[in-house]
Design a protein around this motif. Structure first.
Motif, PDB file in Angstrom:
ATOM      1  N   LEU A 214       0.810  -1.220   0.000  1.00  0.00           N
ATOM      2  CA  LEU A 214       0.000   0.000   0.000  1.00  0.00           C
ATOM      3  C   LEU A 214       0.843   1.270   0.000  1.00  0.00           C
ATOM      4  N   ILE A 215       2.051   1.203   0.534  1.00  0.00           N
ATOM      5  CA  ILE A 215       2.900   2.403   0.586  1.00  0.00           C
ATOM      6  C   ILE A 215       3.248   2.917  -0.808  1.00  0.00           C
ATOM      7  N   TYR A 216       3.075   2.089  -1.834  1.00  0.00           N
ATOM      8  CA  TYR A 216       3.376   2.512  -3.201  1.00  0.00           C
ATOM      9  C   TYR A 216       2.147   3.046  -3.937  1.00  0.00           C
ATOM     10  N   PHE A 217       0.985   3.097  -3.229  1.00  0.00           N
ATOM     11  CA  PHE A 217      -0.257   3.565  -3.838  1.00  0.00           C
ATOM     12  C   PHE A 217      -0.603   4.958  -3.314  1.00  0.00           C
ATOM     13  N   ASP A 218      -1.335   5.727  -4.130  1.00  0.00           N
ATOM     14  CA  ASP A 218      -1.834   7.002  -3.624  1.00  0.00           C
ATOM     15  C   ASP A 218      -3.046   6.737  -2.719  1.00  0.00           C
ATOM     16  N   LYS A 219      -3.515   7.794  -2.038  1.00  0.00           N
ATOM     17  CA  LYS A 219      -4.566   7.622  -1.019  1.00  0.00           C
ATOM     18  C   LYS A 219      -5.863   7.033  -1.574  1.00  0.00           C
ATOM     19  N   PRO A 220      -6.365   7.502  -2.737  1.00  0.00           N
ATOM     20  CA  PRO A 220      -7.608   6.898  -3.256  1.00  0.00           C
ATOM     21  C   PRO A 220      -7.467   5.406  -3.561  1.00  0.00           C
ATOM     22  N   LEU A 221      -6.307   4.987  -4.070  1.00  0.00           N
ATOM     23  CA  LEU A 221      -6.113   3.567  -4.367  1.00  0.00           C
ATOM     24  C   LEU A 221      -5.948   2.763  -3.077  1.00  0.00           C
ATOM     25  N   GLN A 222      -5.270   3.335  -2.089  1.00  0.00           N
ATOM     26  CA  GLN A 222      -5.181   2.671  -0.786  1.00  0.00           C
ATOM     27  C   GLN A 222      -6.580   2.410  -0.234  1.00  0.00           C
ATOM     28  N   GLU A 223      -7.436   3.411  -0.343  1.00  0.00           N
ATOM     29  CA  GLU A 223      -8.810   3.288   0.155  1.00  0.00           C
ATOM     30  C   GLU A 223      -9.570   2.196  -0.603  1.00  0.00           C
ATOM     31  N   ARG A 224      -9.381   2.139  -1.918  1.00  0.00           N
ATOM     32  CA  ARG A 224     -10.057   1.119  -2.719  1.00  0.00           C
ATOM     33  C   ARG A 224      -9.610  -0.278  -2.318  1.00  0.00           C
ATOM     34  N   VAL A 225      -8.295  -0.448  -2.118  1.00  0.00           N
ATOM     35  CA  VAL A 225      -7.757  -1.767  -1.780  1.00  0.00           C
ATOM     36  C   VAL A 225      -8.201  -2.187  -0.379  1.00  0.00           C
ATOM     37  N   LEU A 226      -8.198  -1.258   0.566  1.00  0.00           N
ATOM     38  CA  LEU A 226      -8.650  -1.588   1.924  1.00  0.00           C
ATOM     39  C   LEU A 226     -10.125  -1.981   1.926  1.00  0.00           C
ATOM     40  N   THR A 227     -10.919  -1.320   1.095  1.00  0.00           N
ATOM     41  CA  THR A 227     -12.336  -1.693   0.966  1.00  0.00           C
ATOM     42  C   THR A 227     -12.468  -3.096   0.370  1.00  0.00           C
ATOM     43  N   LEU A 228     -11.623  -3.408  -0.606  1.00  0.00           N
ATOM     44  CA  LEU A 228     -11.593  -4.751  -1.190  1.00  0.00           C
ATOM     45  C   LEU A 228     -11.276  -5.797  -0.116  1.00  0.00           C
ATOM     46  N   PHE A 229     -10.291  -5.502   0.719  1.00  0.00           N
ATOM     47  CA  PHE A 229      -9.936  -6.437   1.797  1.00  0.00           C
ATOM     48  C   PHE A 229     -11.082  -6.587   2.788  1.00  0.00           C
ATOM     49  N   ASN A 230     -11.710  -5.469   3.132  1.00  0.00           N
ATOM     50  CA  ASN A 230     -12.839  -5.513   4.063  1.00  0.00           C
ATOM     51  C   ASN A 230     -13.960  -6.393   3.512  1.00  0.00           C
ATOM     52  N   ASP A 231     -14.228  -6.256   2.216  1.00  0.00           N
ATOM     53  CA  ASP A 231     -15.259  -7.079   1.567  1.00  0.00           C
ATOM     54  C   ASP A 231     -14.880  -8.558   1.521  1.00  0.00           C
TER      55      ASP A 231
END
Length: 269
Positions: A214-231
């Motif tokens: 995640l450290i290599y992603f910008d904030k909107p992409l971090q948010e998208r990936v974390l939502t994917l993990f949550n799902d």
């Protein structure tokens, strides 16, 4: 040095021609890695670099490999693995079946580390480890379970510090400067390409590990990936991130409780 406008052109080429979407990766990191490749491969100009990327599919393998950071080791951050061993796996042991997802698994060192933990806690027989990465080249290396001999001393030290009690060398056979990890570890692994930028969830997991991606992603992409993990996580399942990554300030923070002192969160809501 690559200019912002040139970077935009290159990222657009990668997306339109090959389907690789790097547009939400951290810009400074991307520029640094592209500049390194530009220097290493001695392109006289940006135009030459872009032409090679657009016209040579075989070069894309190298290009994507340079853009996707593949720095990993076995039992990296031993205290993290000790917490997995003592707190997370003991809790998951009550489940009839355990599904674990290593997202951005790179060359597989952390997947094999997890398999060893599961074996030592007598959980490997009822577990399955899904290991995914954007880069098919590193997945192929991971699938073979063959690693250089040189870092094994360090890996063995990490393993002992993580609470391992066996002779680490019993988990692999060594030959000609390489080691191959035992087949019984790899039997429970499923390797597959998965793009965190664009692909969806593909199962419900008891533990997801995505460390130092995640450290290599910008904030909107971090948010998208974390939502994917949550799902992708059931209630009371776990999410593990890298040492510089956090759920703080994310939209899913309120649904998770952090384990003391570690970058591991349990989904409670």
């Amino acid at each position: 040095m690559i200019e912002e406008s040139e970077l935009d052109l290159l990222l657009n080429d990668l997306l339109e021609i090959y389907g690789y979407d790097f547009t939400h990766y951290a810009r400074a990191s991307l520029k640094r890695r592209i500049n390194r490749l530009w220097s290493l491969d001695k392109f006289p100009s940006f135009a030459e670099l872009r032409y090679r990327v657009k016209s040579d599919p075989s070069y894309i393998k190298r290009f994507v490999e340079e853009l996707t950071v593949n720095v990993t080791e076995m039992f990296r951050d031993p205290q993290f693995y000790k917490t997995l061993r003592t707190d997370v796996l003991t809790t998951l042991s009550a489940k009839p079946f355990i599904r674990i997802w290593h997202a951005g698994c790179s060359t597989g060192e952390e997947v094999f580390s997890m398999a060893i933990l599961l074996k030592e806690t007598n959980l490997l027989h009822k577990s399955i480890l899904y290991a995914t990465d954007l880069n098919p080249e590193v997945l192929e290396a991971a699938r073979k379970g063959i690693f250089a001999m040189a870092p094994m001393k360090q890996y063995s030290e990490n393993y002992i510090l993580s609470g391992g009690t066996n002779d680490f060398s019993t988990y692999y056979t060594a030959q000609y400067g390489f080691v191959k990890f035992n087949e019984d570890l790899a039997e429970k692994m499923v390797f597959s390409t998965h793009n965190l930028v664009s692909d969806r969830s593909f199962n419900e997991f008891d533990l997801i590990l995505c460390r130092n991606v995640l450290i290599y992603f910008d904030k909107p992409l971090q948010e998208r990936v974390l939502t994917l993990f949550n799902d992708s996580l059931g209630t009371l399942s776990y999410l593990a991130l890298g040492s510089k990554e956090t759920l703080k300030f994310s939209s899913i923070q309120s649904q998770f409780k952090q384990l003391d002192g570690e970058k591991i969160w349990r989904k409670v809501g």
